[in-house]
Structure formats: structure tokens, C-alpha cells
Design an enzyme around this catalytic site. Structure first.
Site, PDB file in Angstrom:
ATOM      1  CB  SER A   8      -0.887  -0.032   1.248  1.00 22.48           C
ATOM      2  OG  SER A   8      -1.663   1.126   1.317  1.00 22.48           O
ATOM      3  CB  CYS A   9       2.391   3.354  -2.103  1.00 23.74           C
ATOM      4  SG  CYS A   9       1.646   3.378  -3.742  1.00 23.74           S
ATOM      5  N   PRO A  10       0.961   5.845  -0.969  1.00 24.29           N
ATOM      6  CG  PRO A  10       2.258   7.626  -0.183  1.00 24.29           C
ATOM      7  CD  PRO A  10       2.366   6.215  -0.692  1.00 24.29           C
TER       8      PRO A  10
END
Lengths: 509, 148
Positions: A8-10
Site C-alpha cells: 500500500s502506498c500514498p
């Protein structure tokens, strides 16, 4: 080895997928099986519950919060940034495999410690088959223990503060602060909180603080049962449901209902699939609004009415028993005192006692208080003589329960009853009944509505009274120990129960 | 929807003093071909993402990217920069720069996801480094990412 991972990333369009790909490659190269949930903009295909259950370890490669992290509770976990996963996926995979192995070793060596949720290598329960077969019963118990473990500090702090206020200010301190009659003296109560210290003194302040801490007991219990079930989103409906349980006089049993209901409703709402545009406001507005409304409405309207009906029915029934045998009446009142430990049934019995006191029938009040002192005392005794039957939080609650029981603060037994109601409530009912009957049989009297051991000077036949308390304590202790032996399956050792105070695995993926 | 990348969106001689200039050069290509409506607005969104955490990846890769209201369709602009541009990776500057432009909304995100997945494969990176011209780059990306 079987692994699961969440990335999960921004922005959710690049690193999430690069990390997933890198982890898959590295796991493949190391000969492990891995399933990755990419929580990115292309939408996440959730890992199945079965896949999570059979995984030996979990990898979080995330720069933002992992959604529904509670699904992985209890698993050995390795956490890194998405960049770490992209640049050094092999290292993360190696760490995950190592943590799975050390967790397995720790368990086989019998040293499984209670795992702090979320941090690196967390000890897991014995075999992974146990995760698959986590029965509804043990899951329910984990939820309840989560609520209980957060509630215990409130019980300990509030109970001991109230007990200290009795010691320092005498049992009339409750009447001085809240208003009421004590030993024929009418107290107006402290009307302005700012005058509390001036009018009621230091003991008055202690009493008020303790009472405030106690007022949070059921809301915290309900809120954190729901937290155990549905993670953070459960807290708001759980706490509100708990507050309403207090307001409608439903006691801790009402709190259990509110907490379980709030957890279930929140879990259900989280399952609803919505378009991504709406998904953003689901956790912010929609789920809190709907869950609080549904739980609050149910507690206020569906649960509240019947409780009031039952209470008035019980009160009428008790008044109709005027001519009944005194020992039988004592047993009955004692059983009611022990049934819900400050809840609606307990209240009816207590008010019956104070009404009798007002009409100068002092034996009824004595029986009621003796029965109310027994539950915490009996359970405290049980934690001492059969330590292994109780979880770590319960043992701590046991230490405070001595003072609470001696001070006629029946709530000291709630942590035990909330964690394992089906085994504990019969013991507090039996112990209360025994104490109430014995108190009646020896003809003890009491001229105060509360105060526990601190009003011993107002008790007629104090030795008989102590006997009643001892008998009740022994009965509660004996019944609870017996019940915990009988229904305890071999696969439910104390060590596992000990590690179950953190948020448990969620039901669904 | 048109293709993720066309030869016009490939710059094999990308130059730039820093990552902002290199990104701006690629963004200008996107704007010229109607993929981005407002270069400055788009670059602001890219910078906002870059400030959260640099997008450089070990192995000479920079992937500035953003979801932005100024993007009309999911697009990739690719630049090869012989001298290298620093994108904040631990092992030094990037010689392959992928500017990923995503519109708001959910559609077509799977294409960008599969592009991102290809980026961690050495074979893909090496093929891009040795591609003779822009058309070869486009063909390569279409084959690897879109499977055609």
C-alpha cells in the site's frame, strides 16, 4: 512456507504494484508461496480468510495504513516500507520466514508471550490449524477479553478510589456527595461541583473521581469489545451503545450486548461494496453514522423497554413476598445481587434492601450487602488458589477485587463475568444466595445502605455476618473453579487465553 | 481511449538539471498531445507526491507520478537520460524516468498497475535501456504491459 502480504502506498498507482511484484518474485525465488493484496487504485482483491489462516507469516509493505489489519492479528509479522519491498524484497521475505520459524519455536517451547499487536515478530498460537479452526466460542471469548482488558484499569482505579473515600470519609461520604439519607441524617448533596472539596472534603473528591471512573466502565467494555471485532470503526458505536446501556440501567450485561451488536453492525457495514468515489466517505461519515444510529436505536428502544418492564415486575414480585421465609428471601435477594453485579436485577434487590432499611427492617439490608460483597471476594480467592484458570488481566483484576469486595463494590466482579459470563455468573449467583441466606439465618442487621467492611460498627452480630461472607465467598470460589474445569476443553490452555487480549482475527476477509 | 504510450511520448535524450526539470520536460510532451490539460497544475500534483517520498527506485529508476484532475487519460511518458537525474534513490541517479499520469477515477487503473509490476523486472529495464528508437520503446511497453 506460505506467506501473505499487503502492499500500500500514498497514490496507489505505482509502488503498491511494484512492491507486490517484487515480493512475488523474491518469494518464488526462495521457494515460498505468497499471496499479495495490493491496496491500490486498481482496487484490492482481498486475501481470502482461508489464505490468511494458513499463512505462516505476514509481510506489510506499506507507507500508509494497511486496511483491515486486524485480519492478521496473531500472525508473525514483518513490516517494511514499499521501497524496502521493491529494493530488498528478498530481505523482507527472509525476515518473514525467520519470524515464522521463531514463532513456531517459541510456541513449541511453551514460551509464547502475549503479543503486542502490530509490532514485529508476534508470537502466534500453537499450530496453524488452530487459526483455521478458531471456533466461534473462542473467538467470542477473545472479543470479550479485549473489552475486559481495556475496562480493568477503570474498575481498579474507580473501585479503589471509592473504597479509599469510605475509609477516609466514612460510608456516609456517598450521601454527602450525592445527597440522600444515611443513618437517619438527610444530606442535601453537593450541588456545585466547584464546591465539592469545600463541602465534602478530600474523601468527597476521591468518591467523585471513583464514581466518574466507574461511569466509564460499561462504555469502555462495550467500545472495546466492538474494537476487538471490527477494529477502530467499532469504538464509536460500542461506546455510545455502552453509554445507553448505563442510561437505561442495563448494567454490564447490557454493555456486552451493546459491544457485540456494535461489532457485528460495523463488520457488516464494512462488507458493503461501494463505488470508489463513495468509498472515501464510508469510514469518515457513513459507517460511524449508521453504526451509531443502529446500535443506539436498538439499545434505547428495543432493549431499554423490556428492562424497565422486567425491573418493575421483579419489584412487584418481591413486595408480594413479604410473608415468605426469611432465609429463603435472603437467598433470593443474594442471588439477584450476584446475577448482574450492578445491573438491573441487582438494582431491584438493592433498592428492596434500602426500602426495608427505611422501614426499619435491618436484616434485609444486611443480607443484601453481604451478597454484594461476595462476588469480588470469591473470584479474587479463585484467582489465588487456581491461578492457571485465569488470564493475566483477570489475575490483575483479582488483586483489586479484594478491596472492592470488602468495600461492597460488587462491580469488582464484572471483569470476570464479562469475560466468561456462562461460568462466572452461576458462581456469583450461588455465592450471593449462600451469603444472603446465611446472613438471614444468623440474624445479622445493618444500619447503613453501603460501606462494606468499613461500616462493621453498624452491623449487628458482626461475627455471624463475617461467617455469611466467608460462606458466600467459598461457594463462589468453588463453583467458578468447578465450572472452569468442567467446560474447559483440552485445546484451551491458559497460555493461549493469556495471549488473547489483543484484537483477535476478524471473522471475514 | 487511446494507447498508454505513443512514440511522441518517448524522449530518448531526456535532459534536465534535476528531477523537476526532467519531469517538466516529459509533462510538456503529455500536454502537447492532449493528455494533460494544465502542465503547471499537473506538475504541482506530481511534486506533492514526490514530497511525500521520493519516487526513485534502486536500479536507476525514477517514477514521478500523480492522480490529477488535469489528466485526461492514463498515460505514460518515458525518458531515457544518459547523464542520470537524481530521484532520491539510495543508489544514485535514475537513467530511466517514467512519468505516470493518472486521471481521477477508477477506470484503467489496472493498466498502470501492470506497468508498475513490469518495472521491477530487470529484463524489462534492460530492454528499455537498449531500445534503438521511440517506436521500439512503445512496442516493448505494449508487449510487456498490455500483452500485445
Amino acid at each position: 512456507m506460505k506467506l501473505v502480504a499487503v502492499t500500500s502506498c500514498p497514490t496507489g498507482i505505482a509502488h503498491t504494484y511494484m512492491a507486490a511484484e517484487a515480493l512475488e518474485q523474491a518469494a518464488d525465488a526462495a521457494g515460498h508461496e505468497i499471496s499479495v493484496e495490493t491496496q491500490g487504485a486498481a482496487g484490492a482483491t482481498p486475501l481470502t480468510a482461508a489464505r490468511i489462516a494458513e499463512a505462516d507469516a505476514v509481510v506489510f509493505a506499506a507507507d500508509v495504513d494497511v486496511r483491515d489489519k486486524e485480519r492478521f492479528t496473531g500472525k508473525p509479522t514483518v513490516t517494511g516500507s514499499v521501497k524496502r519491498a521493491i529494493n530488498d524484497a528478498a530481505g523482507l521475505i527472509t525476515e518473514a520466514a525467520a519470524s515464522a520459524e521463531s514463532a513456531a519455536t517459541a510456541v513449541s517451547a511453551g514460551t509464547a508471550s502475549s503479543g503486542a499487536a502490530g509490532s514485529a515478530p508476534v508470537a502466534t498460537s500453537p499450530a496453524r490449524t488452530q487459526h483455521v479452526a478458531l471456533s466461534f466460542g473462542s473467538q467470542l471469548r477473545q472479543w470479550l477479553m479485549t473489552g475486559v482488558s481495556y475496562m480493568i484499569p477503570f474498575v481498579a482505579a474507580g473501585g479503589i478510589l471509592i473504597a479509599l473515600s469510605f475509609v477516609l470519609g466514612g460510608a456516609e461520604i456517598a450521601a454527602i456527595v450525592n445527597g440522600g439519607t444515611f443513618q437517619g441524617t438527610e444530606y442535601p448533596g453537593v450541588s456545585e461541583l466547584s464546591n465539592l472539596f469545600a463541602e465534602a472534603g478530600f474523601a468527597g473528591v476521591l468518591f467523585k473521581l471513583g464514581a466518574e471512573a466507574f461511569s466509564m466502565l460499561v462504555p469502555i467494555l462495550a467500545g472495546f469489545i466492538a474494537f476487538g471485532m471490527a477494529d477502530r470503526m467499532g469504538i464509536a458505536p460500542g461506546v455510545v451503545g455502552g453509554l445507553i446501556a448505563v442510561a437505561i440501567g442495563a448494567g454490564f450485561l447490557g454493555g456486552l450486548v451493546a459491544g457485540l451488536l456494535a461489532g457485528a453492525v460495523t463488520l457488516g457495514l464494512k462488507q458493503i461494496k461501494v463505488p470508489r468515489g463513495v468509498a472515501g466517505i464510508m469510514p469518515v461519515v457513513v459507517i460511524p453514522l449508521l453504526s451509531v444510529f443502529v446500535v443506539g436505536f436498538a439499545m434505547l428502544v428495543v432493549v431499554g423497554g423490556p428492562i424497565a418492564t422486567v425491573q418493575s415486575g421483579l419489584t412487584d414480585w418481591l413486595s408480594g413476598l413479604a410473608g415468605v421465609n426469611a432465609i429463603l428471601l435472603g437467598a433470593l435477594l443474594g442471588a439477584m445481587m450476584g446475577f448482574d453485579l450492578g445491573g438491573p436485577v441487582n438494582k431491584v434487590a438493592y433498592l428492596f434492601g434500602t426500602a426495608a432499611l427505611a422501614s426499619d427492617n435491618l436484616t434485609v439490608m444486611a443480607a443484601v450487602m453481604a451478597a454484594g460483597m461476595v462476588p469480588p471476594l470469591g473470584l479474587a480467592l479463585a484467582t489465588v488458589i487456581r491461578r492457571k484458570l485465569f488470564t493475566q488481566p483477570e489475575r490483575q483484576a483479582g488483586e483489586a477485587a479484594w478491596l472492592l469486595g470488602l468495600s461492597f463494590i460488587t462491580e469488582g466482579a464484572i471483569p470476570f463475568a464479562a469475560a466468561d459470563p456462562l461460568r462466572v455468573i452461576p458462581s456469583t449467583v450461588a455465592g450471593g444466595a449462600a451469603a444472603g441466606a446465611t446472613s438471614m439465618a444468623v440474624g445479622s442487621t445493618l444500619m447503613a445502605p453501603h460501606g462494606g467492611i468499613w461500616v462493621i460498627g453498624l452491623i449487628g452480630n458482626p461475627f455471624g455476618y463475617l461467617l455469611a461472607i466467608l460462606v458466600g465467598t467459598a461457594v463462589t470460589c468453588g463453583v467458578v473453579v468447578g465450572a472452569k474445569y468442567v467446560r474447559r476443553s483440552p485445546g484451551e490452555p491458559a497460555a493461549q487465553a493469556e495471549s488473547s487480549t489483543t484484537a483477535p482475527q476478524a471473522v471475514a476477509a | 481511449m487511446s494507447d498508454l504510450i505513443t512514440a511522441d511520448l518517448v524522449d530518448l535524450d531526456l535532459t534536465g538539471e534535476d528531477r523537476h526539470q526532467a519531469t517538466a520536460a516529459l509533462a510538456t510532451r503529455l500536454a502537447k498531445h492532449g493528455r494533460v490539460t494544465d502542465v503547471e497544475g499537473f506538475l504541482t500534483d506530481v511534486r506533492a507526491r514526490e514530497e511525500q517520498m521520493p519516487t526513485g527506485i534502486e536500479g536507476g529508476i525514477g517514477i514521478p507520478h500523480a492522480r490529477s484532475a488535469h489528466v485526461t487519460e492514463p498515460s505514460l511518458a518515458f525518458g531515457r537520460c544518459a547523464g542520470g537525474v537524481d530521484f532520491g534513490a539510495a543508489d544514485g541517479p535514475a537513467d530511466l524516468v517514467f512519468l505516470i499520469a493518472a486521471p481521477n477515477g477508477d477506470e484503467h487503473m489496472t493498466i498502470l498497475a501492470s506497468l508498475a509490476r513490469r518495472l521491477v523486472h530487470d529484463s524489462f529495464k534492460n530492454a528499455l535501456r537498449t531500445a534503438p528508437d521511440a517506436d521500439a520503446v512503445v512496442t516493448l511497453i505494449e508487449k510487456e504491459v498490455l500483452g500485445r
